[in-house]
Design an enzyme around this catalytic site. Structure first.
Site, PDB file in Angstrom:
ATOM      1  N   GLY A  11       0.702  -0.772  -0.426  1.00 35.00           N
ATOM      2  CA  GLY A  11      -0.006  -0.123  -0.026  1.00 35.00           C
ATOM      3  C   GLY A  11       1.042   0.973  -0.295  1.00 35.00           C
ATOM      4  O   GLY A  11       1.752   1.022  -0.314  1.00 35.00           O
ATOM      5  N   VAL A  13       2.132   3.044   2.536  1.00 39.27           N
ATOM      6  CA  VAL A  13       4.055   2.999   3.067  1.00 39.27           C
ATOM      7  C   VAL A  13       5.010   1.839   2.494  1.00 39.27           C
ATOM      8  O   VAL A  13       5.913   2.260   2.500  1.00 39.27           O
ATOM      9  CB  VAL A  13       3.517   2.829   4.937  1.00 39.27           C
ATOM     10  CG1 VAL A  13       4.814   2.282   5.811  1.00 39.27           C
ATOM     11  CG2 VAL A  13       2.522   3.733   5.391  1.00 39.27           C
ATOM     12  N   HIS A  33      -3.160  -8.793  -2.196  1.00 37.13           N
ATOM     13  CA  HIS A  33      -3.890  -9.108  -2.548  1.00 37.13           C
ATOM     14  C   HIS A  33      -4.494  -9.347  -3.415  1.00 37.13           C
ATOM     15  O   HIS A  33      -5.400  -9.755  -3.673  1.00 37.13           O
ATOM     16  CB  HIS A  33      -5.051  -8.877  -1.547  1.00 37.13           C
ATOM     17  CG  HIS A  33      -5.589  -7.307  -1.222  1.00 37.13           C
ATOM     18  ND1 HIS A  33      -6.175  -6.723  -2.315  1.00 37.13           N
ATOM     19  CD2 HIS A  33      -5.141  -6.667  -0.298  1.00 37.13           C
ATOM     20  CE1 HIS A  33      -6.533  -5.280  -1.651  1.00 37.13           C
ATOM     21  NE2 HIS A  33      -5.733  -5.169  -0.989  1.00 37.13           N
ATOM     22  N   ALA A 126       2.399   9.574   3.063  1.00 40.66           N
ATOM     23  CA  ALA A 126       2.467   8.717   1.556  1.00 40.66           C
ATOM     24  C   ALA A 126       0.626   8.902   1.423  1.00 40.66           C
ATOM     25  O   ALA A 126      -0.019   8.074   1.966  1.00 40.66           O
ATOM     26  CB  ALA A 126       3.377   7.237   1.176  1.00 40.66           C
ATOM     27  N   LYS A 177       4.240   9.438  18.668  1.00 39.64           N
ATOM     28  CA  LYS A 177       3.436   8.954  17.123  1.00 39.64           C
ATOM     29  C   LYS A 177       1.729   8.975  17.162  1.00 39.64           C
ATOM     30  O   LYS A 177       1.020   9.367  16.676  1.00 39.64           O
ATOM     31  CB  LYS A 177       3.460   8.216  16.204  1.00 39.64           C
ATOM     32  CG  LYS A 177       3.112   7.057  14.910  1.00 39.64           C
ATOM     33  CD  LYS A 177       3.391   8.600  14.050  1.00 39.64           C
ATOM     34  CE  LYS A 177       2.367   8.033  13.118  1.00 39.64           C
ATOM     35  NZ  LYS A 177       2.937   7.483  11.914  1.00 39.64           N
ATOM     36  N   SER A 246      -4.725   7.384   6.122  1.00 41.17           N
ATOM     37  CA  SER A 246      -4.776   6.625   5.102  1.00 41.17           C
ATOM     38  C   SER A 246      -6.566   5.629   6.011  1.00 41.17           C
ATOM     39  O   SER A 246      -7.510   5.374   5.173  1.00 41.17           O
ATOM     40  CB  SER A 246      -4.227   4.964   6.010  1.00 41.17           C
ATOM     41  OG  SER A 246      -4.003   4.838   7.410  1.00 41.17           O
ATOM     42  N   ARG A 255     -14.344   0.545   4.155  1.00 41.20           N
ATOM     43  CA  ARG A 255     -13.427  -0.502   5.044  1.00 41.20           C
ATOM     44  C   ARG A 255     -13.534  -0.401   6.091  1.00 41.20           C
ATOM     45  O   ARG A 255     -13.459   0.837   6.569  1.00 41.20           O
ATOM     46  CB  ARG A 255     -11.807  -0.830   3.653  1.00 41.20           C
ATOM     47  CG  ARG A 255     -11.576  -0.771   2.365  1.00 41.20           C
ATOM     48  CD  ARG A 255     -10.707  -1.024   1.913  1.00 41.20           C
ATOM     49  NE  ARG A 255      -9.650   0.377   2.315  1.00 41.20           N
ATOM     50  CZ  ARG A 255      -9.125   1.308   0.958  1.00 41.20           C
ATOM     51  NH1 ARG A 255     -10.100   1.170  -0.402  1.00 41.20           N
ATOM     52  NH2 ARG A 255      -8.635   2.941   1.470  1.00 41.20           N
TER      53      ARG A 255
END
EC number: 1.1.1.169
Length: 295
Positions: A11, A13, A33, A126, A177, A246, A255
């Site tokens: 993906g 990252v 996948h 990203a 983080k 994300s 999702r």
């Protein structure tokens, strides 16, 4: 030097890391996948990097074990990634987990019990684009703990041109983080990108929420000063107005969300220390419902 490298989860990252490795002359085995001929990273102001595939979609297609396995799937996909870990890992494999949260080792180690699992904090912007390539704004930097396995992984990525810090106080780094990641929940519930944090009322709420999370982080052993509250809020307010996350992308695509490891974990850890979490008590059920329904 590692001779066999596998990347599970190409993906945003994962593509970033794979591109760095490819540029340095490595040929990472790509596992995911969705079958693709290759993956592409476009860093702002730089030439695109195309990593040749294929992206393998079945563990039966590949041979293992490998020296280093980079796990870059979402934590919600760890169970689905287990067949890859079983196929590609043994007692000599270093498994680097590039995931959000503070529970990477606990979540992944059962899937590869004989391997060394290294949690990694990734600082990069990203984002996968609709056309399939990944946009990287700025540099990518990682933080890992100290120790032989972590230093082996750090050496690999440093050789590929990445900035990697082996931090002896990884607990503090991971919670720092998480304070940033937790605020992504606001973006999910509002359906807005980073510009929303420039509202004064949202900034005030963000400070209260980060302070709530900070109390839990300290109870868990993180050495963070009060200044981190304003630091985190300044960070999100100064981000490009169109920057997403994300979890916001996952919400738009219907999702499952990483709500538990980004936000639910605050409540779970707080309960263990007898701490109140009034903002989390509202935020977490709404995120869980947005992710898992019903309705």
């Amino acid at each position: 030097m590692a001779t066999g490298i596998a990347l599970v989860g190409p993906g945003a990252v994962g593509t970033t890391v794979a591109a760095l490795l490819h540029k340095a002359g490595y040929s990472p085995l790509l596992c995911g996948h969705t079958p693709r001929a290759g993956i592409e990273l476009r860093r702002d102001g730089a030439d695109p990097i195309v990593v040749p595939g294929p992206v393998h979609t079945s563990p039966r297609e590949v041979a293992g074990p490998v020296d280093v396995l980079i796990l870059a799937v979402k934590a919600t996909q760890n169970d689905a990634a287990r067949p890859w870990l079983t196929r590609l890992c043994d007692e000599r494999t270093v498994v680097a987990v590039l995931q959000n949260g503070v529970e990477q080792v606990e979540q992944v180690q059962p899937h590869c019990p004989s391997s060394a699992v290294v949690p990694a904090i990734v600082w990069c912007s990203a984002e996968t684009q609709p056309q399939g390539w990944v946009r990287l704004r700025g540099e990518a930097a990682l933080v890992v703990p100290t120790g032989p396995a972590a230093e082996q992984f750090a050496g690999l990525l440093r050789g590929a041109g990445a900035t990697v810090d082996c931090d002896p106080d990884f607990t503090t780094a991971a919670w720092r983080k998480l304070l940033v990641n937790a605020l992504a929940g606001f973006m999910v519930l509002s359906g807005r990108r980073s510009a929303m944090f420039r509202r004064d009322d949202v900034a005030a709420l963000s400070r209260r929420y980060v302070a709530e999370c900070l109390a839990v982080a300290r109870a868990e052993g993180a050495r963070l000063d009060d200044d981190v509250v304003d630091e985190v809020v300044r960070l999100v307010r100064s981000a490009p107005q169109d920057m997403g996350t994300s979890m916001l992308a996952d919400r738009a695509a219907h999702r499952p969300l990483e709500w538990d490891l980004r936000n639910g974990v605050i409540v779970r850890k707080a309960r263990a220390h007898g701490l109140a979490t009034p903002i989390s008590d509202v935020l977490v059920p709404l995120l869980a419902a947005a992710s898992d329904g019903p309705g």
